[in-house]
Motif scaffolding. Sequence first.
Motif, PDB file in Angstrom:
ATOM      1  N   THR A  74      35.158  45.701  30.772  1.00 35.02           N
ATOM      2  CA  THR A  74      36.106  44.856  31.504  1.00 35.02           C
ATOM      3  C   THR A  74      37.456  44.924  30.794  1.00 35.02           C
ATOM      4  N   ARG A 124      41.821  38.150  38.262  1.00 31.38           N
ATOM      5  CA  ARG A 124      40.793  37.696  39.211  1.00 31.38           C
ATOM      6  C   ARG A 124      40.368  36.252  39.007  1.00 31.38           C
ATOM      7  N   HIS A 152      37.081  20.913  40.013  1.00 33.98           N
ATOM      8  CA  HIS A 152      36.225  21.699  39.115  1.00 33.98           C
ATOM      9  C   HIS A 152      36.939  23.014  38.806  1.00 33.98           C
ATOM     10  N   ASN A 192      37.876  28.828  38.847  1.00 29.44           N
ATOM     11  CA  ASN A 192      38.598  30.080  38.955  1.00 29.44           C
ATOM     12  C   ASN A 192      39.954  29.742  39.572  1.00 29.44           C
TER      13      ASN A 192
HETATM   14  N1  ACO Z   1      35.632  43.398  34.838  1.00 33.95           N
HETATM   15  C1  ACO Z   1      35.960  44.455  35.603  1.00 33.95           C
HETATM   16  N2  ACO Z   1      35.461  44.665  36.829  1.00 33.95           N
HETATM   17  C2  ACO Z   1      34.602  43.753  37.306  1.00 33.95           C
HETATM   18  C3  ACO Z   1      34.204  42.651  36.564  1.00 33.95           C
HETATM   19  C4  ACO Z   1      34.758  42.476  35.288  1.00 33.95           C
HETATM   20  N3  ACO Z   1      34.462  41.428  34.500  1.00 33.95           N
HETATM   21  N4  ACO Z   1      33.350  41.911  37.306  1.00 33.95           N
HETATM   22  C5  ACO Z   1      33.203  42.546  38.474  1.00 33.95           C
HETATM   23  N5  ACO Z   1      33.947  43.674  38.483  1.00 33.95           N
HETATM   24  C6  ACO Z   1      34.068  44.668  39.538  1.00 33.95           C
HETATM   25  C7  ACO Z   1      32.861  44.703  40.433  1.00 33.95           C
HETATM   26  O1  ACO Z   1      31.847  45.491  39.866  1.00 33.95           O
HETATM   27  C8  ACO Z   1      33.444  45.322  41.690  1.00 33.95           C
HETATM   28  O2  ACO Z   1      33.518  46.711  41.496  1.00 33.95           O
HETATM   29  P1  ACO Z   1      33.179  47.709  42.725  1.00 33.95           P
HETATM   30  O3  ACO Z   1      34.212  47.395  43.767  1.00 33.95           O
HETATM   31  O4  ACO Z   1      33.330  49.037  42.078  1.00 33.95           O
HETATM   32  O5  ACO Z   1      31.786  47.357  43.128  1.00 33.95           O
HETATM   33  C9  ACO Z   1      34.878  44.776  41.718  1.00 33.95           C
HETATM   34  O6  ACO Z   1      35.145  44.299  40.390  1.00 33.95           O
HETATM   35  C10 ACO Z   1      35.072  43.650  42.712  1.00 33.95           C
HETATM   36  O7  ACO Z   1      34.007  42.717  42.578  1.00 33.95           O
HETATM   37  P2  ACO Z   1      33.974  41.379  43.374  1.00 33.95           P
HETATM   38  O8  ACO Z   1      32.781  40.581  42.948  1.00 33.95           O
HETATM   39  O9  ACO Z   1      34.144  41.625  44.837  1.00 33.95           O
HETATM   40  O10 ACO Z   1      35.328  40.709  42.819  1.00 33.95           O
HETATM   41  P3  ACO Z   1      35.997  39.357  43.229  1.00 33.95           P
HETATM   42  O11 ACO Z   1      37.409  39.579  43.546  1.00 33.95           O
HETATM   43  O12 ACO Z   1      35.159  38.592  44.221  1.00 33.95           O
HETATM   44  O13 ACO Z   1      35.998  38.562  41.849  1.00 33.95           O
HETATM   45  C11 ACO Z   1      34.727  36.798  40.848  1.00 33.95           C
HETATM   46  C12 ACO Z   1      34.777  38.266  41.211  1.00 33.95           C
HETATM   47  C13 ACO Z   1      35.815  36.528  39.834  1.00 33.95           C
HETATM   48  C14 ACO Z   1      33.361  36.499  40.251  1.00 33.95           C
HETATM   49  C15 ACO Z   1      34.970  35.936  42.099  1.00 33.95           C
HETATM   50  O14 ACO Z   1      34.151  36.343  43.147  1.00 33.95           O
HETATM   51  C16 ACO Z   1      34.719  34.479  41.866  1.00 33.95           C
HETATM   52  O15 ACO Z   1      35.403  33.851  41.089  1.00 33.95           O
HETATM   53  N6  ACO Z   1      33.754  33.910  42.565  1.00 33.95           N
HETATM   54  C17 ACO Z   1      33.415  32.507  42.409  1.00 33.95           C
HETATM   55  C18 ACO Z   1      32.332  32.449  41.419  1.00 33.95           C
HETATM   56  C19 ACO Z   1      32.365  31.219  40.602  1.00 33.95           C
HETATM   57  O16 ACO Z   1      33.377  30.691  40.177  1.00 33.95           O
HETATM   58  N7  ACO Z   1      31.161  30.762  40.312  1.00 33.95           N
HETATM   59  C20 ACO Z   1      31.006  29.700  39.439  1.00 33.95           C
HETATM   60  C21 ACO Z   1      29.987  28.738  39.886  1.00 33.95           C
HETATM   61  S1  ACO Z   1      30.377  28.026  41.407  1.00 33.95           S
HETATM   62  C22 ACO Z   1      31.738  27.334  41.123  1.00 33.95           C
HETATM   63  O17 ACO Z   1      31.999  26.956  40.017  1.00 33.95           O
HETATM   64  C23 ACO Z   1      32.640  27.119  42.222  1.00 33.95           C
END
Ligand code: ACO
Length: 326
Positions: free
Chosen positions: A29, A37, A253, A256
């Motif tokens: 990462t 993100r 909360h 993100n």
């Molecule tokens: N570093 C680099 N690349 C990464 C990482 C990382 N740490 N993590 C994922 N990627 C890649 C993925 O593999 C994917 O690659 P691909 O396109 O080649 O398959 C790409 O980044 C995009 O992945 P997505 O999951 O679609 O990325 P997104 O923009 O959705 O961001 C994230 C991911 C940050 C997890 C986001 O979806 C998010 O914040 N979701 C909410 C999750 C959350 O906060 N949960 C907590 C509990 S519930 C709550 O508190 C609300």
Amino acid sequence: MKKARIIGTGSYLPERVLTNLDIEKMVDTSNEWIKARTGIEERRIAAENETTSDLATKAAIAAMDMAGVKAEEIDFIVVGTITGDYPWPATACLVQQKLGASRAVAYDISAACSGFVFALDAAVKQIQTGAARKALVIGSEILSRIIDWTDRNTCVLFGDGAGAVVLEAAEGPNGILSTHLRSDGTYWELLYQAGFGARNPASVEGIEQHLPFLKMQGNEVFKVAVRMLSEVAQEALTANEIEIGDLDFFIPHQANRRILEAVAKRLKLRADQVYINVQSYGNTSGASIPIALDEANRAGRIEEGDLLMFDAFGGGFTWGAALVRW
Ligand code: ACO
């Protein structure tokens, strides 16, 4: 009916800081990806000998000191946590023991990142019904112990910490105005911990399959979270005939930054109303709202009469909002 009023806040963050640059050395990462993100720059990680009840007790003592309340005055202790010291007994009972709060009834609430708002609702009802006069509401988590540190999709997001408030029965217009809770178990598989419970009891195979670690479909969680956080916040405003522009602080909360910005946009919140500290602590689940509240309170930013909203969303799914006249 009496109101429950917050008369003290406290928090505790473990000393060890884990930066995005540290995580770059652990998984594939980058600091830039994580910041863009999620908005997260660093998070705290509990020391090896620290437990969730230790963090909770430190936050509780800080809140009780501010409130000028002694342990033996506390009638009710509720801890929102999904990373308790043990599967059972409740972490709240361990906190009760550490504080010497011998009169208190103590139990935990499992509502993941909504844990604090759900716990607050339970305590408000104890106070409104006259069952308790003084209550301790705590959110405490050591998520670093259920994170798969080889999974870049999740390990960059979370941190450890605890926050607490002391509630007291009060007359007058100030206090918790209302709480609004929701759940939808049809989404449970989007965010959960598969082991070890009755479904998947402890086994060597389970460890090899990484069952004791948090699993999440991040982008699906993101979409539902934005919608539900906005809806329940609007419900709380409508129930109290309050306009969004009247809020002094919206304390969500801290999951993100992008989720919070999307919710703020939907609700038409001004940037100065939204309290964000996810850059410093990551997602501390049930602890994030009381940590943010304590930070704002100790900085002297909250004044008597201010209108605050707490808004949370988490695994289950569970979500909820609380409106507070300070
Ligand atoms: N570093 C680099 N690349 C990464 C990482 C990382 N740490 N993590 C994922 N990627 C890649 C993925 O593999 C994917 O690659 P691909 O396109 O080649 O398959 C790409 O980044 C995009 O992945 P997505 O999951 O679609 O990325 P997104 O923009 O959705 O961001 C994230 C991911 C940050 C997890 C986001 O979806 C998010 O914040 N979701 C909410 C999750 C959350 O906060 N949960 C907590 C509990 S519930 C709550 O508190 C609300």
